[in-house]
Scaffold this motif. Structure first.
Motif, mmCIF file in Angstrom:
data_model
loop_
_atom_site.group_PDB
_atom_site.id
_atom_site.type_symbol
_atom_site.label_atom_id
_atom_site.label_comp_id
_atom_site.label_asym_id
_atom_site.label_seq_id
_atom_site.Cartn_x
_atom_site.Cartn_y
_atom_site.Cartn_z
ATOM 1 N N THR A 197 2.839 -2.238 14.706
ATOM 2 C CA THR A 197 1.383 -2.425 14.624
ATOM 3 C C THR A 197 1.046 -3.901 14.848
ATOM 4 N N TRP A 198 1.778 -4.780 14.165
ATOM 5 C CA TRP A 198 1.493 -6.215 14.307
ATOM 6 C C TRP A 198 1.842 -6.712 15.713
ATOM 7 N N ILE A 199 2.931 -6.179 16.266
ATOM 8 C CA ILE A 199 3.312 -6.609 17.624
ATOM 9 C C ILE A 199 2.174 -6.275 18.591
ATOM 10 N N TYR A 228 8.027 -11.693 11.803
ATOM 11 C CA TYR A 228 6.896 -11.823 10.868
ATOM 12 C C TYR A 228 6.900 -10.667 9.861
ATOM 13 N N GLN A 229 7.109 -9.434 10.376
ATOM 14 C CA GLN A 229 7.166 -8.283 9.471
ATOM 15 C C GLN A 229 8.376 -8.404 8.534
ATOM 16 N N LEU A 230 9.498 -8.890 9.092
ATOM 17 C CA LEU A 230 10.692 -9.074 8.251
ATOM 18 C C LEU A 230 10.360 -10.032 7.103
ATOM 19 N N ILE A 282 15.401 -1.481 1.288
ATOM 20 C CA ILE A 282 15.383 -0.585 2.465
ATOM 21 C C ILE A 282 14.324 -1.086 3.457
ATOM 22 N N ASN A 283 13.214 -1.537 2.906
ATOM 23 C CA ASN A 283 12.133 -2.042 3.750
ATOM 24 C C ASN A 283 12.590 -3.252 4.575
ATOM 25 N N VAL A 284 13.354 -4.135 3.946
ATOM 26 C CA VAL A 284 13.870 -5.307 4.675
ATOM 27 C C VAL A 284 14.882 -4.856 5.735
ATOM 28 N N CYS A 301 11.571 4.631 7.851
ATOM 29 C CA CYS A 301 10.880 4.925 9.126
ATOM 30 C C CYS A 301 9.687 3.994 9.322
ATOM 31 N N PHE A 302 8.959 3.712 8.221
ATOM 32 C CA PHE A 302 7.836 2.776 8.332
ATOM 33 C C PHE A 302 8.352 1.407 8.762
ATOM 34 N N ALA A 303 9.479 1.017 8.158
ATOM 35 C CA ALA A 303 9.981 -0.346 8.356
ATOM 36 C C ALA A 303 10.373 -0.634 9.803
ATOM 37 N N ILE A 347 7.456 -10.573 5.767
ATOM 38 C CA ILE A 347 6.586 -9.920 4.768
ATOM 39 C C ILE A 347 7.464 -9.151 3.781
ATOM 40 N N THR A 348 8.418 -8.392 4.332
ATOM 41 C CA THR A 348 9.243 -7.542 3.458
ATOM 42 C C THR A 348 10.137 -8.415 2.557
ATOM 43 N N VAL A 349 10.632 -9.527 3.090
ATOM 44 C CA VAL A 349 11.446 -10.428 2.258
ATOM 45 C C VAL A 349 10.566 -11.035 1.160
ATOM 46 N N GLY A 350 9.325 -11.372 1.503
ATOM 47 C CA GLY A 350 8.393 -11.941 0.517
ATOM 48 C C GLY A 350 8.139 -10.956 -0.625
ATOM 49 N N ILE A 351 7.967 -9.676 -0.286
ATOM 50 C CA ILE A 351 7.721 -8.668 -1.321
ATOM 51 C C ILE A 351 8.939 -8.612 -2.256
ATOM 52 N N LEU A 352 10.132 -8.557 -1.648
ATOM 53 C CA LEU A 352 11.364 -8.450 -2.431
ATOM 54 C C LEU A 352 11.564 -9.700 -3.306
ATOM 55 N N GLY A 375 -0.177 5.389 3.895
ATOM 56 C CA GLY A 375 0.096 5.318 2.457
ATOM 57 C C GLY A 375 1.145 4.290 2.064
ATOM 58 N N ILE A 376 1.508 3.380 2.977
ATOM 59 C CA ILE A 376 2.625 2.482 2.693
ATOM 60 C C ILE A 376 2.472 1.713 1.389
ATOM 61 N N ASN A 377 1.280 1.109 1.184
ATOM 62 C CA ASN A 377 1.165 0.275 -0.022
ATOM 63 C C ASN A 377 1.103 1.123 -1.286
ATOM 64 N N ALA A 378 0.544 2.321 -1.179
ATOM 65 C CA ALA A 378 0.551 3.221 -2.332
ATOM 66 C C ALA A 378 1.996 3.512 -2.720
ATOM 67 N N ILE A 379 2.832 3.748 -1.722
ATOM 68 C CA ILE A 379 4.218 4.123 -2.024
ATOM 69 C C ILE A 379 5.025 2.909 -2.487
ATOM 70 N N ILE A 380 4.805 1.765 -1.856
ATOM 71 C CA ILE A 380 5.538 0.571 -2.306
ATOM 72 C C ILE A 380 5.157 0.206 -3.747
ATOM 73 N N TYR A 381 3.853 0.205 -4.036
ATOM 74 C CA TYR A 381 3.446 -0.287 -5.349
ATOM 75 C C TYR A 381 3.401 0.783 -6.434
HETATM 76 C C1 BGC Z 1 1.628 -4.015 6.135
HETATM 77 C C2 BGC Z 1 1.466 -4.290 4.663
HETATM 78 C C3 BGC Z 1 2.631 -3.697 3.905
HETATM 79 C C4 BGC Z 1 3.937 -4.181 4.496
HETATM 80 C C5 BGC Z 1 5.107 -3.479 3.853
HETATM 81 C C6 BGC Z 1 2.935 -4.559 6.603
HETATM 82 O O1 BGC Z 1 3.108 -4.322 7.974
HETATM 83 O O2 BGC Z 1 0.555 -4.586 6.866
HETATM 84 O O3 BGC Z 1 0.252 -3.735 4.211
HETATM 85 O O4 BGC Z 1 2.566 -4.056 2.540
HETATM 86 O O5 BGC Z 1 3.992 -3.959 5.886
HETATM 87 O O6 BGC Z 1 6.306 -3.840 4.381
#
Ligand code: BGC
Length: 448
Positions: free
Chosen positions: A363-365, A141-143, A295-297, A354-356, A145-150, A263-269
């Motif tokens: 967190t989601w798990i 699911y997290q993967l 990198i996030n993916v 490291c966040f990825a 999300i990151t693919v969707g952003i990219l 700060g993840i979304n601040a840094i991504i956006y």
């Molecule tokens: C967070 C999102 C964030 C995304 C980045 C998710 O786990 O909930 O807020 O944009 O990770 O990869």
């Protein structure tokens, strides 16, 4: 029947349900490219711009709140189908909207879809996955999300290169209809959650589902565990105030808030803008977006491979160590006279990596596996609402903090919250790898 068949089926189900994450990532990222052209076409003032950007978020919180009631009544599958239909409606609605009001309404509808999917996709995966692979499968699911952003970055860039007109934002939103339709079509073959089926008294149907996704002996055992847990909670009113729910709820809410306060979304956006302001790489924001997004993916895959082997806590504590270290260094580099563009880029990428593999997926798990079935939807909704409220708070205060207190202080604040999260994850969070959802309550009752 041999094992690979079960493994293929369960992977199909979990990967399909994870597409909810892809739409979540796409929807939240697409606005970053669309807002510029919309602003110039409709001459938006700051208040209207704020409304447009936050309308999606408002919808998300609404979606989270209705997801629980709907999915308990109508079932997980129907509710997630509804979320997919809302993504579709929002994509088309934005593309054809006549003005700002129409756009805001369509963004709210998409936001409701995101909110519902952010509760249901990871929860449904955690209810389908075998205990030994639950970490891996929720990390899909997290993967996604990151693919969707990219994908949103690529799709925005492609549309801009192909259509120079003022109205580029229409196809930017409109393309979302395509993955939404694919999602709906693939979802049709996904069965209903066996745990939900048992909770509404449809044990026979639950058995049929389990027999399709588990070897016979395992299906029998799982069904009897789910049935036993359901009987134990019979007559008990589902309440988030029960003593046994308190600790998992505190863990879920705090992990949600700390994920965002890193700060993840601040840094991504804002990352690409920060790089430009630091004088790196000229005017090419897209290149940075793509580097950060890739990198996030890539690093999310580490969590897919290792969350069931080394456990959730190990990934959290290791990832947080890297997050804190890289944020402290970034803060230092923003001090007058210390700026070195390339070094800054490297440390921001270390942060993303490291966040990825830690805070992102883990967190989601955890949020989706620590609650008993009788209160799972309500409790997951509360924790997911905490994620979205924290997203909103960071979005509101980050630009202000950056302006008033400077980049160093802002990055060190993120480091400070992550340090609290480090101790919290180390000392308070319980290891949940390999446990079935029905065994989870014992994890929180037993002494640490
Ligand atoms: C967070 C999102 C964030 C995304 C980045 C998710 O786990 O909930 O807020 O944009 O990770 O990869």
């Amino acid at each position: 029947m041999n094992e690979p068949i079960f493994s293929t089926r369960i992977n199909y189900i979990c990967l399909t349900v994870a597409i909810g994450g892809l739409l979540f990532g796409f929807d939240t990222a697409v606005i970053s490219g669309a807002i510029g052209p919309i602003k110039s076409q409709f001459a938006l003032d700051a208040v209207q711009e704020g409304w447009l950007v936050s309308s999606g978020l408002a919808g998300c919180i609404g979606g989270v709140l209705v997801a629980g009631v709907l999915s308990n009544r109508a079932g997980r599958k129907r509710t997630i189908l509804l979320a997919a239909a809302m993504f579709f409606a929002s994509g088309i609605g934005c593309a054809v909207s006549g003005g700002v009001t129409g756009l805001i309404v369509a963004r709210v509808i998409g936001g409701i879809g995101v909110g519902m999917a952010s509760v249901l996709s990871p929860m449904l995966i955690s209810e389908f996955a075998p205990a030994s692979k639950r970490g891996q499968m929720v990390a899909y699911y997290q993967l996604a999300i990151t693919v969707g952003i990219l994908l949103a970055y690529f799709s925005n860039a492609f549309i801009i290169s192909w259509m120079k007109e003022e109205e580029v934002w229409r196809p930017m939103f409109g393309v979302m209809a395509i993955p939404s339709v694919v999602f709906i079509l693939l979802l049709i073959r996904v069965p209903e959650s066996p745990r939900w089926l048992v909770s509404v008294g449809r044990e026979e149907k639950a058995r049929q589902v389990l027999e399709r996704i588990r070897p016979a002996a395992q299906a029998d055992k799982e069904l009897s565990d789910i049935g036993r847990a359901a009987r134990q909670s019979e007559g008990k009113k589902a309440s988030l105030w029960e003593g046994a729910i308190r600790l998992p709820l505190v863990i879920g809410i705090l992990l949600a808030v700390f994920q965002q306060f890193s700060g993840i979304n601040a840094i991504i956006y804002y990352g690409p803008r920060i790089f430009q302001e630091a004088g790196i790489g000229g005017n090419n924001a897209l290149v940075f977006q793509v580097i950060i997004g890739s990198i996030n993916v890539l690093f999310t895959i580490i969590a897919i491979v290792f969350s069931d082997r080394y456990g959730r806590k190990f990934l959290l504590v290791t990832g947080l160590t890297g997050i804190i270290f890289s944020l402290i260094v970034c803060g230092y580099l923003f001090q007058p006279g210390h700026m070195q563009g390339v070094v800054l880029l490297v440390f921001m990428l270390i942060y993303i990596a490291c966040f990825a593999f830690s805070l992102g997926p883990v967190t989601w798990i955890i949020i989706n596996e620590i609650f008993p079935t009788r209160v799972r939807v309500q409790a997951v909704s509360v924790c997911t609402a905490a994620v979205w409220i924290a997203v909103w708070l960071v979005g509101q205060f980050f630009p202000w903090l950056l302006e008033k207190a400077g980049a160093s202080f802002t990055f060190w604040s993120f480091a400070f919250f992550s340090l609290i999260n480090f101790f919290f994850s180390w000392k308070v969070v319980r290891e949940t790898k390999g446990k079935t959802l029905e065994e989870m309550e014992t994890v929180f009752i037993a002494p640490h």
